[in-house]
Write a protein that holds these residues in place. Structure first.
Motif, PDB file in Angstrom:
ATOM      1  N   GLU A 165      -1.319 -23.062  11.162  1.00  0.00           N
ATOM      2  CA  GLU A 165      -0.643 -22.346  10.082  1.00  0.00           C
ATOM      3  C   GLU A 165       0.851 -22.202  10.414  1.00  0.00           C
ATOM      4  O   GLU A 165       1.704 -22.343   9.531  1.00  0.00           O
ATOM      5  CB  GLU A 165      -1.261 -20.961   9.856  1.00  0.00           C
ATOM      6  CG  GLU A 165      -0.755 -20.329   8.567  1.00  0.00           C
ATOM      7  CD  GLU A 165      -1.134 -18.860   8.430  1.00  0.00           C
ATOM      8  OE1 GLU A 165      -1.578 -18.255   9.430  1.00  0.00           O
ATOM      9  OE2 GLU A 165      -0.966 -18.314   7.324  1.00  0.00           O
ATOM     10  N   GLY A 172       3.056 -10.249   1.330  1.00  0.00           N
ATOM     11  CA  GLY A 172       2.545  -9.035   0.724  1.00  0.00           C
ATOM     12  C   GLY A 172       3.689  -8.502  -0.120  1.00  0.00           C
ATOM     13  O   GLY A 172       4.774  -9.086  -0.124  1.00  0.00           O
ATOM     14  N   GLY A 184       3.164  -5.125   5.645  1.00  0.00           N
ATOM     15  CA  GLY A 184       2.234  -4.287   4.894  1.00  0.00           C
ATOM     16  C   GLY A 184       1.151  -3.786   5.819  1.00  0.00           C
ATOM     17  O   GLY A 184       1.060  -4.202   6.975  1.00  0.00           O
ATOM     18  N   ASP A 185       0.318  -2.900   5.316  1.00  0.00           N
ATOM     19  CA  ASP A 185      -0.777  -2.380   6.141  1.00  0.00           C
ATOM     20  C   ASP A 185      -1.801  -3.474   6.422  1.00  0.00           C
ATOM     21  O   ASP A 185      -2.344  -3.559   7.528  1.00  0.00           O
ATOM     22  CB  ASP A 185      -1.436  -1.149   5.494  1.00  0.00           C
ATOM     23  CG  ASP A 185      -1.683  -1.304   4.014  1.00  0.00           C
ATOM     24  OD1 ASP A 185      -0.978  -2.087   3.360  1.00  0.00           O
ATOM     25  OD2 ASP A 185      -2.601  -0.649   3.504  1.00  0.00           O
ATOM     26  N   GLY A 186      -2.037  -4.355   5.447  1.00  0.00           N
ATOM     27  CA  GLY A 186      -2.942  -5.465   5.705  1.00  0.00           C
ATOM     28  C   GLY A 186      -2.297  -6.446   6.667  1.00  0.00           C
ATOM     29  O   GLY A 186      -2.923  -6.947   7.595  1.00  0.00           O
ATOM     30  N   ASP A 187      -1.039  -6.652   6.446  1.00  0.00           N
ATOM     31  CA  ASP A 187      -0.218  -7.557   7.223  1.00  0.00           C
ATOM     32  C   ASP A 187      -0.201  -7.183   8.711  1.00  0.00           C
ATOM     33  O   ASP A 187      -0.521  -7.993   9.579  1.00  0.00           O
ATOM     34  CB  ASP A 187       1.210  -7.406   6.648  1.00  0.00           C
ATOM     35  CG  ASP A 187       2.086  -8.613   6.871  1.00  0.00           C
ATOM     36  OD1 ASP A 187       1.635  -9.575   7.492  1.00  0.00           O
ATOM     37  OD2 ASP A 187       3.231  -8.560   6.396  1.00  0.00           O
ATOM     38  N   GLU A 213      -4.520  -8.614   9.381  1.00  0.00           N
ATOM     39  CA  GLU A 213      -4.266  -9.970   9.896  1.00  0.00           C
ATOM     40  C   GLU A 213      -3.495  -9.951  11.210  1.00  0.00           C
ATOM     41  O   GLU A 213      -3.764 -10.749  12.098  1.00  0.00           O
ATOM     42  CB  GLU A 213      -3.485 -10.761   8.849  1.00  0.00           C
ATOM     43  CG  GLU A 213      -3.279 -12.221   9.156  1.00  0.00           C
ATOM     44  CD  GLU A 213      -4.493 -13.083   8.864  1.00  0.00           C
ATOM     45  OE1 GLU A 213      -5.077 -13.610   9.825  1.00  0.00           O
ATOM     46  OE2 GLU A 213      -4.880 -13.217   7.679  1.00  0.00           O
ATOM     47  N   ASN A 257       0.405   1.266   1.954  1.00  0.00           N
ATOM     48  CA  ASN A 257      -0.070   1.761   0.655  1.00  0.00           C
ATOM     49  C   ASN A 257      -1.593   1.846   0.633  1.00  0.00           C
ATOM     50  O   ASN A 257      -2.201   2.025  -0.422  1.00  0.00           O
ATOM     51  CB  ASN A 257       0.443   0.875  -0.486  1.00  0.00           C
ATOM     52  CG  ASN A 257       0.120  -0.582  -0.240  1.00  0.00           C
ATOM     53  OD1 ASN A 257      -0.635  -0.922   0.674  1.00  0.00           O
ATOM     54  ND2 ASN A 257       0.698  -1.451  -1.044  1.00  0.00           N
ATOM     55  N   TYR A 314      -4.508  -3.653  -0.431  1.00  0.00           N
ATOM     56  CA  TYR A 314      -3.909  -4.976  -0.516  1.00  0.00           C
ATOM     57  C   TYR A 314      -3.301  -5.091  -1.900  1.00  0.00           C
ATOM     58  O   TYR A 314      -4.022  -5.248  -2.884  1.00  0.00           O
ATOM     59  CB  TYR A 314      -4.959  -6.074  -0.306  1.00  0.00           C
ATOM     60  CG  TYR A 314      -5.329  -6.315   1.145  1.00  0.00           C
ATOM     61  CD1 TYR A 314      -4.909  -5.454   2.156  1.00  0.00           C
ATOM     62  CD2 TYR A 314      -6.093  -7.408   1.516  1.00  0.00           C
ATOM     63  CE1 TYR A 314      -5.236  -5.678   3.484  1.00  0.00           C
ATOM     64  CE2 TYR A 314      -6.428  -7.642   2.841  1.00  0.00           C
ATOM     65  CZ  TYR A 314      -6.004  -6.779   3.822  1.00  0.00           C
ATOM     66  OH  TYR A 314      -6.332  -7.015   5.131  1.00  0.00           O
ATOM     67  N   THR A 343      -2.555  -9.120  -3.438  1.00  0.00           N
ATOM     68  CA  THR A 343      -3.782  -9.849  -3.790  1.00  0.00           C
ATOM     69  C   THR A 343      -4.661  -9.039  -4.739  1.00  0.00           C
ATOM     70  O   THR A 343      -5.849  -9.308  -4.871  1.00  0.00           O
ATOM     71  CB  THR A 343      -4.568 -10.246  -2.536  1.00  0.00           C
ATOM     72  OG1 THR A 343      -4.646  -9.109  -1.674  1.00  0.00           O
ATOM     73  CG2 THR A 343      -3.854 -11.358  -1.798  1.00  0.00           C
ATOM     74  N   PRO A 375      -9.287 -11.924   1.925  1.00  0.00           N
ATOM     75  CA  PRO A 375      -8.793 -12.243   0.583  1.00  0.00           C
ATOM     76  C   PRO A 375      -7.647 -13.253   0.614  1.00  0.00           C
ATOM     77  O   PRO A 375      -6.741 -13.126   1.435  1.00  0.00           O
ATOM     78  CB  PRO A 375      -8.282 -10.895   0.063  1.00  0.00           C
ATOM     79  CG  PRO A 375      -8.987  -9.858   0.878  1.00  0.00           C
ATOM     80  CD  PRO A 375      -9.189 -10.489   2.221  1.00  0.00           C
ATOM     81  N   GLY A 391      -3.782 -21.647   4.062  1.00  0.00           N
ATOM     82  CA  GLY A 391      -3.293 -20.889   5.217  1.00  0.00           C
ATOM     83  C   GLY A 391      -4.425 -20.273   6.010  1.00  0.00           C
ATOM     84  O   GLY A 391      -4.427 -20.281   7.235  1.00  0.00           O
ATOM     85  N   LEU A 439      -6.479 -21.128  10.029  1.00  0.00           N
ATOM     86  CA  LEU A 439      -6.983 -20.207  11.050  1.00  0.00           C
ATOM     87  C   LEU A 439      -8.471 -20.409  11.306  1.00  0.00           C
ATOM     88  O   LEU A 439      -9.009 -19.936  12.307  1.00  0.00           O
ATOM     89  CB  LEU A 439      -6.705 -18.770  10.617  1.00  0.00           C
ATOM     90  CG  LEU A 439      -5.225 -18.432  10.486  1.00  0.00           C
ATOM     91  CD1 LEU A 439      -5.041 -17.063   9.856  1.00  0.00           C
ATOM     92  CD2 LEU A 439      -4.537 -18.485  11.846  1.00  0.00           C
TER      93      LEU A 439
HETATM   94  C1  LIG Z   1      -3.421 -16.312   6.337  1.00  0.00           C
HETATM   95  C2  LIG Z   1      -3.363 -15.618   5.037  1.00  0.00           C
HETATM   96  N1  LIG Z   1      -4.436 -14.957   4.581  1.00  0.00           N
HETATM   97  C3  LIG Z   1      -4.416 -14.323   3.396  1.00  0.00           C
HETATM   98  C4  LIG Z   1      -3.294 -14.352   2.621  1.00  0.00           C
HETATM   99  C5  LIG Z   1      -3.297 -13.702   1.249  1.00  0.00           C
HETATM  100  N2  LIG Z   1      -2.576 -12.437   1.248  1.00  0.00           N
HETATM  101  C6  LIG Z   1      -1.284 -12.368   0.872  1.00  0.00           C
HETATM  102  S1  LIG Z   1      -0.701 -10.794   0.939  1.00  0.00           S
HETATM  103  C7  LIG Z   1      -2.178 -10.208   1.473  1.00  0.00           C
HETATM  104  C8  LIG Z   1      -2.434  -8.770   1.772  1.00  0.00           C
HETATM  105  C9  LIG Z   1      -1.482  -7.849   1.084  1.00  0.00           C
HETATM  106  O1  LIG Z   1      -1.724  -6.546   1.538  1.00  0.00           O
HETATM  107  P1  LIG Z   1      -0.662  -5.813   2.448  1.00  0.00           P
HETATM  108  O2  LIG Z   1      -0.401  -6.584   3.694  1.00  0.00           O
HETATM  109  O3  LIG Z   1      -1.136  -4.413   2.630  1.00  0.00           O
HETATM  110  O4  LIG Z   1       0.673  -5.872   1.609  1.00  0.00           O
HETATM  111  P2  LIG Z   1       0.940  -5.190   0.214  1.00  0.00           P
HETATM  112  O5  LIG Z   1       0.869  -6.266  -0.819  1.00  0.00           O
HETATM  113  O6  LIG Z   1      -0.084  -4.113   0.007  1.00  0.00           O
HETATM  114  O7  LIG Z   1       2.323  -4.629   0.359  1.00  0.00           O
HETATM  115  C10 LIG Z   1      -3.107 -11.223   1.587  1.00  0.00           C
HETATM  116  C11 LIG Z   1      -4.506 -11.009   2.021  1.00  0.00           C
HETATM  117  C12 LIG Z   1      -2.169 -15.048   3.122  1.00  0.00           C
HETATM  118  N3  LIG Z   1      -1.024 -15.130   2.430  1.00  0.00           N
HETATM  119  N4  LIG Z   1      -2.237 -15.655   4.316  1.00  0.00           N
END
Ligand SMILES: Cc1ncc(C[n+]2csc(CCOP(=O)(O)OP(=O)(O)O)c2C)c(N)n1
Ligand SMILES: Cc1ncc(C[n+]2csc(CCOP(=O)(O)OP(=O)(O)O)c2C)c(N)n1
Ligand code: SF4
Ligand code: SF4
Ligand SMILES: [Mg+2]
Ligand SMILES: [Mg+2]
Lengths: 568, 272, 568, 272
Positions: free
Chosen positions: A277, B48, B90-93, B97, B119, B122, B125, C218, C270, C274
């Motif tokens: 990636e 994100g 982001g919190d998911g970020d 991940e 927040n 996600y 997404t 997701p 992406g 992984l």
């Molecule tokens: C490797 C990979 N997996 C999944 C995604 C899809 N994706 C993009 S943003 C995101 C999560 C968004 O949540 P967050 O990190 O909390 O950011 P927010 O939009 O809430 O600010 C995901 C799963 C990606 N871009 N790359």
């Protein structure tokens, strides 16, 4: 003169130490040396091999036949006895081996006893063994003495003397006892040569190229590159960081490169998977990157300490989406040293990733090298000058060559460098429209043209209009070349085509392959990946492929046998 | 002296009312008040809604992959430790991940700051649970409600003796601005977990939900006391503390690498 | 009858709701419907498109020309006005749009006002709009009424009535005012059809196949598959888990599959990067696995909400080392439903990974489907029976087919199932020797033979001995087929070759391609990956390739244009 | 009744004197004393010296990738929650490459146990620093000594309210055996960090180094008191506590998934 010595024993018995001392002695003595290693994925026990071949001619590959076996375990005799030449010798210590052989070709040397008695310490058995081998060969002893002095310099005179005495005792023991020995050592070179393996050569090349940052996660057989760099970090102003995983490793390297230094990462197949990636990220952000991909047998963990060439098509297609990349495949330590320097230049000139393919055979084998010229390949950073940095500087400016001006963040006290993993405009900001997207895809792919122009044609060696063309890439170089020589000396009409650079795929291959009556690719894999690549790029079908996938390197004998079988 | 205008970027594509606007606002002011010009700053962002932030201002920007802000930021900082490096995630970020990088960046302690736009969802997404989503909250992907218990970034960071640990709220811009300044000034790794309402997908942790609970830590809290910090870190419910929760004076990573004492690599690097 | 309606507006304005209601009404009305969507990577604002095409014939692709534009933003008119057919109409609300057009083809409908006035709530503007469109079309209203009743059933009679009134008001308004409208609706089918997109079809197929476990992280456009499954988990006894990252997602699925259930993961490029190490793990441990790879434009984050087909060669070569895999590429929701069921059968029968390739166009497009037969493909778990489990059960037994007996850990109260990512013996324990390694590599690769025998030949459609063969894979199916029909109706002599299964590469392709005077691959990518794959597998060079890489799907018009250009 | 002999496997390839032998020994005894037969047990291991363990006994075995034991174990447990699932990992495996899975498995709380063979070094790859290597320790790859501060698995786990957190020492086999039994019996995620001398590559944290420092927690320690547990978790130096450091009664993940109340998926799965 062309002899092979095989030192076999358990992990932890120090066979590598003995072997390496002998390799040094012989190199300094003026012989050409080639060393290959074969070890299990364990730290103690098992059965490992350190094989050393030396000659007055330049040699680049292991040979199957062995003239001396130094046996520290029974496996060395049971599994490899049949590799002995008719008057080859076995050297062993019946006491440590727990067995005595009544065979004139088996020389029982009480190495441990000698070590204790003359050296004063059991651990000096290794030095005694080295001495014993030199004695059998009738090689002058003084070089070993010198090497002992230098390598134990920090350990004090006691240790040095002990080792010298242990070595001498082994030496004299075999001089006296080895009646069947009939080796004739004929050193040719007066010129000093150095002993170097593929990993060291890659690391040295990176240093010569001005690599300033290396991040990696340990993985056999790539670890040696990073370890070597770490040892030199202080002298060469570079930072070497062990990352928490390969994902971090490649992203750190990308961050460092974006910020303006030459950056490297090194890994093996499993780690490379985790980097794919990041590879795609480097492609989109046009960040220069050099990756050493040191292959080992897969899938998954496979045979982690052994060798294979099964990631050519993976490296070529790894990462999502489409973007340019470069693949190099040096065949010797010497080629590796120069390849990686060129890799850094291409990476920065074209703002792309260059993958330097290696494998355990290239990584761990030692070659004696006469000289390396760190100035042969000039460092070309291909950065823009301070005065070219304007307020509307565009990191991803669209150009005919596809190459955009690359500035360092903050350069000239004003550069603002913006890049994005999303599709972006010339400024580096996110876009979604068709026309910008098209322009950017085309801009990135255009870089391949420029890169192609600098790609080396594969090395063609041997007879003209051959009846058979043997085609290889990477670490099979030495074995292939020797096989060609041997076969031709047996009246065959053969030549070799060795790819040291694989992508962008070199021009004119179709013609070369067609010009041969028959053509085999020779590969350390199961599916004949180079053969498939040639077909994909030229439509030309090779007549066959010689493959080996048991984790062991191809030897000249392997290739010769297959070629002869193909004739029948 | 840099001004807010120097930091003007593109028009945000965030939803009207999104908490990200306030964070953007606070960050710009923090840089200006710190006297940093755009070319002296590097923002590394992920993917994100938060990842888009640097496009909405003007400074060196590396908008990388989802989850990988910290290694990129660390590599850039090691190459040029004169840059002020801020990671925006982001919190998911950062907690999903990229969770592994968080742990090990804390261990490494490079002088970078990470702002986590937390927040608890996600966003980009379209509303799946994030590591900080409250247990029981239902989403399209968790129709029966989230079963996992929420990740606690504050206690995790303190448990690993992180250099600087703070929590902010996008509804308290001046306070957040000060926190960011302190975080950037701290010599070592700083994490600021920022409570950020997602008006579109998080109907539980709304602006008013946070407003009712958030209170500012005062002088009674000693951020150098690890145990006190942990207790504050566990406080989540009726009351949620914001402010500097923990800090220590561990030397920054770069300061301990002898090669870097001779100056940034990027300079010795120029020659090649 | 063949009409297209384009609904354009900002994210959050509910254009998807309106479009979807209309799609349902038209499907229930007996028309064949095809829907494609085009949206930006943002939640509010921007400019999104929901395009709906309907006809009395079966249609499988979007068309470039539009008969009605429903404009909720100016961009819908400015960017798409030129797509209108000569007497196509624009429907808009000058009040919300903040602009009035004096053009007989522009119908200003006070949708918001009507919604407030008749429905009692501004949000019912969407229903008013749907009604207005039906009015323009002269489509019966009752179906909308029924759909409103069912979809708002939980919301209570007030909401239902309000929406019906809002809808009716829109309907009547346009019935009265739309003088220029000349649409003739001629529903054919009495038979009910269902509306389904690619993601739903894949999820339904997985359920029909008895998938019991799905883990994923997701990622657009794959998320829909997992979300749909999550909604059905209770009814179908399956567990759907959102993993912390894609590495966990694939390893969880592998763990569940090893333990004995059918497992799935879904991601985009992406995330697939992984997963590549896990792919290699599944290959080595011979664990069945189905991966949905929903492509989007790369490299890196690229255009995350749009479409591309740039991961064919990556999917084919992903993962380190060599091991068998299967690649499917369904072209419609219907194909997707059956493909994934077959994927689960192959995965378990051959203990391998099957990658089902999708993309945003397949994932988000809706087709009206007459019927799906969940029994057409029988579930075949290919597990061994309890009585076959002996004490010396060997998970990786070497067999002629390469397929080893697969038991569930603990099965029959005694099965002990051992597997290893290292190279292993028949029992699953680590080995290092050459002969076992060779036997295992050959055993694994042998499985490809059996798999090949079950691979579908690509669908050949159109004229015999064509002057031009258009070759595609995956989501381009519908556009390709329609282009062929149209071109042939214009007197051309063309046919289509659509690959719904790509690996192991089907037999006899060389002949088919050679039999055509000219052959173009048609691909939603830049480098013509299918063209290169065909060359790699057959040595045959297609005469060209039609590519599109702006993130938008190929339309019949795109293909027709390129074909006609090629002729000049 | 299962016996030790039922668990006999291949001859270990570990170095003589390696701490792994004792862990293998303790694990076999734990299973036998728990009355578990080999077919009822699943060991998921990673890559590293510890990863080889299941080959040296006899039971269901999935020896997977480096760092990925927890997701595989979680997936297997969800597919068949009647299996006793134990993950065996190294410190690099579980805290380095696999760190993110540790955090989120703690949040998930499936009823699995992870045994971390913590030798504070990368053994199989010949002696690079691991996340738990002491700061300052020099290795081939860290010739100047490790700069990062060591990862603390115990405080991390407690900070995220892990179900069961214990530390063992390979030099205390009976004690370790009991810990493993408690961990396996605990209904939820259990982590046992096991101090394991690497006689070949870790010349600092030797058998005697541990022996001098390790002491067993007694009744004075209340493992249900989170703050006490954290304090014990931070204790590392002169004295190192072993025993059950923290536990709670969070319901296990599987218990909260309604579908699984109808029985293991693997059964409803058989039919297809
Ligand atoms: C490797 C990979 N997996 C999944 C995604 C899809 N994706 C993009 S943003 C995101 C999560 C968004 O949540 P967050 O990190 O909390 O950011 P927010 O939009 O809430 O600010 C995901 C799963 C990606 N871009 N790359
Ligand atoms: C993806 C990947 N990266 C790296 C490796 C190489 N590798 C094998 S074991 C190991 C670390 C061993 O250390 P630890 O996990 O502590 O186990 P130990 O050998 O000390 O028991 C590494 C880096 C690998 N097998 N896979
Ligand atoms: S979805 Fe939520 S986080 Fe994203 S922009 Fe909208 S409000 Fe902000
Ligand atoms: S290297 Fe260390 S951990 Fe590995 S077997 Fe030897 S002693 Fe044990
Ligand atoms: Mg979020
Ligand atoms: Mg370890």
């Amino acid at each position: 003169m062309d002899y092979s010595i095989k030192i076999g024993g358990e992990a932890g018995q120090g066979i590598q130490t003995i072997g390496h001392v002998l390799a040094k002695v012989l190199t300094r003595g003026g012989s050409h040396v080639f060393v290959n290693q074969d070890y299990e994925s364990r730290i103690r026990g098992g059965h490992n091999i350190y094989q050393l071949r030396f000659s007055d001619r330049r040699i680049l590959s292991p040979s199957k036949k062995v003239d001396i076996i130094v046996a520290f375990d029974k496996a060395s005799i049971e599994e490899h006895g049949d590799e002995l030449t008719e008057n080859g010798m076995v050297l062993y210590d019946s006491e440590t081996l727990g067995k005595k052989y009544n065979n004139p070709l088996f020389l029982d040397v009480p190495m441990q006893a000698l070590a204790v008695e003359k050296g004063g310490n059991k651990v000096m058995m290794n030095t005694a063994a080295a001495g014993a081998v030199l004695g059998m060969l009738g090689h002058e002893f003084s070089i070993l003495e010198a090497i002992i002095k230098s390598s134990f310099s920090k350990k004090g005179s006691g240790i040095i003397e002990g080792n010298i005495n242990a070595g001498k005792s082994g030496y004299e023991y075999t001089r006296g006892k080895c009646h069947k020995c009939n080796f004739s050592i004929s050193p040719v070179k007066s010129k000093k040569m150095m002993l170097m393996n593929g990993n060291e050569a890659l690391a040295l090349g990176a240093l010569a190229a001005g690599c300033k940052f290396a991040s990696a996660y340990p993985m056999t057989p790539a670890t040696g590159v990073i370890t070597y760099l770490a040892g030199k970090a202080g002298d060469f102003d570079l930072v070497v960081e062990q990352a928490e995983d390969e994902i971090a490793a490649i992203n750190m390297a990308i961050g460092a490169s974006y910020a303006g230094v030459r950056a490297l990462t090194a890994t093996s197949g499993g780690g490379f998977c985790l980097m794919t990636e990041g590879l795609s990220l480097a492609g989109m952000t046009e960040t220069p990157l050099v990756i050493v991909l040191a292959q080992r047998p897969g899938p998954a963990t496979g045979l982690p300490t052994r060798t294979e060439q099964a990631e050519l098509l993976f490296a070529l297609n790894a990462g999502h989406g489409e973007f340019p990349r470069v693949i190099m495949s040096p065949g010797t330590a010497e080629e590796a040293f120069y390849s990686i320097q060129k890799a850094f230049n291409i990476a920065e000139k074209y703002q792309t990733t260059v993958i330097v393919m290696s494998d355990q055979h290239l990584a761990d084998s030692y070659w004696s090298i006469e000289s390396l010229d760190p100035r042969r390949i000039k460092v070309d950073r291909a950065m823009i000058n301070d005065d070219e940095i304007t307020d509307d500087y565009k990191r991803h400016k669209i150009t005919d060559s596809g190459v955009s001006p690359r500035a360092i963040p903050g350069q000239a006290g004003k550069a603002v460098v913006v890049t994005d993993s999303d599709e972006h405009d010339e400024d580096g900001h996110i876009i979604e429209d068709s026309s910008t997207r098209n322009a950017m895809v085309e801009k990135r792919m255009r870089k391949l043209k420029g890169i192609s122009s600098g790609i080396l044609k594969p090395e063609l060696y041997g007879k003209n209009d051959p009846e058979l063309l043997l085609i290889g890439w990477g670490s099979t170089y030495g074995a292939l070349k020797e096989a060609v020589d041997t076969l031709n000396s047996h009246g065959k009409h053969i030549s070799m085509l060795h790819f040291m650079e694989l992508w962008p795929f070199p021009e004119g291959i179709a013609e070369t392959v067609r010009s041969a009556k028959k053509s085999f690719t020779v590969e350390n894999n199961n599916t004949g990946q180079l053969r498939r690549l040639i077909r994909m790029e030229t439509g030309v079908e090779c007549s066959g492929s010689i493959t080996k996938y048991d984790g062991r390197p191809l030897t000249p004998e392997d290739i010769i046998k297959e070629v002869e079988n193909a004739d029948n | 002296m840099p001004t807010i205008d120097n930091y003007t970027g593109q028009i945000p594509s965030w939803c009207p009312g999104c908490g990200n606007f306030s964070i953007l606002n606070a960050l710009k002011h923090a840089f200006v008040e710190l006297g940093l010009s755009p070319h002296q700053v590097l923002i590394v962002s992920g993917i994100g809604q938060s990842g888009k932030l640097p496009h909405y201002m003007r400074c060196n920007t590396f908008n990388g992959l989802h989850g990988r802000t910290l290694p990129v930021a660390t590599g850039a900082k090691l190459a040029n430790h004169e840059l002020a490096v801020v990671a925006v995630a982001g919190d998911g970020d950062c907690y999903g991940e990229g969770g592994n990088h968080l742990i090990h960046t804390i261990r490494r302690n490079p002088d970078i700051t990470v702002l986590v736009h937390n927040n608890q969802i996600y966003g980009l997404t379209k509303g799946q649970a994030s590591p900080t989503t409250e247990t029981g909250m239902a989403t399209k992907l968790q129709p029966g409600g989230v079963v996992l218990s929420p990740f606690n970034p504050v206690t995790l960071a303190v448990s690993q003796n992180a250099g600087f640990v703070a929590r902010g709220f996008s509804g308290e811009i001046p306070h957040l601005t000060e926190l960011i300044k302190e975080a950037v000034n701290h010599r070592g790794f700083s994490i600021v977990d920022i409570l950020q309402p997602c008006v579109t997908f998080n109907k539980l942790n709304t602006y008013s939900w946070y407003k009712e609970r958030v209170y500012k830590l005062d002088a009674n809290h000693n951020p150098e006391d690890m145990m006190q910090a942990l207790e504050k870190g566990f406080e989540w419910g009726e009351k949620i503390p914001v402010g500097i929760i923990y800090k220590n004076s561990r030397p920054a990573f770069e300061e301990q690498i002898s090669v870097l004492k001779r100056g940034p690599l990027v300079r010795s690097g120029m020659s090649g």
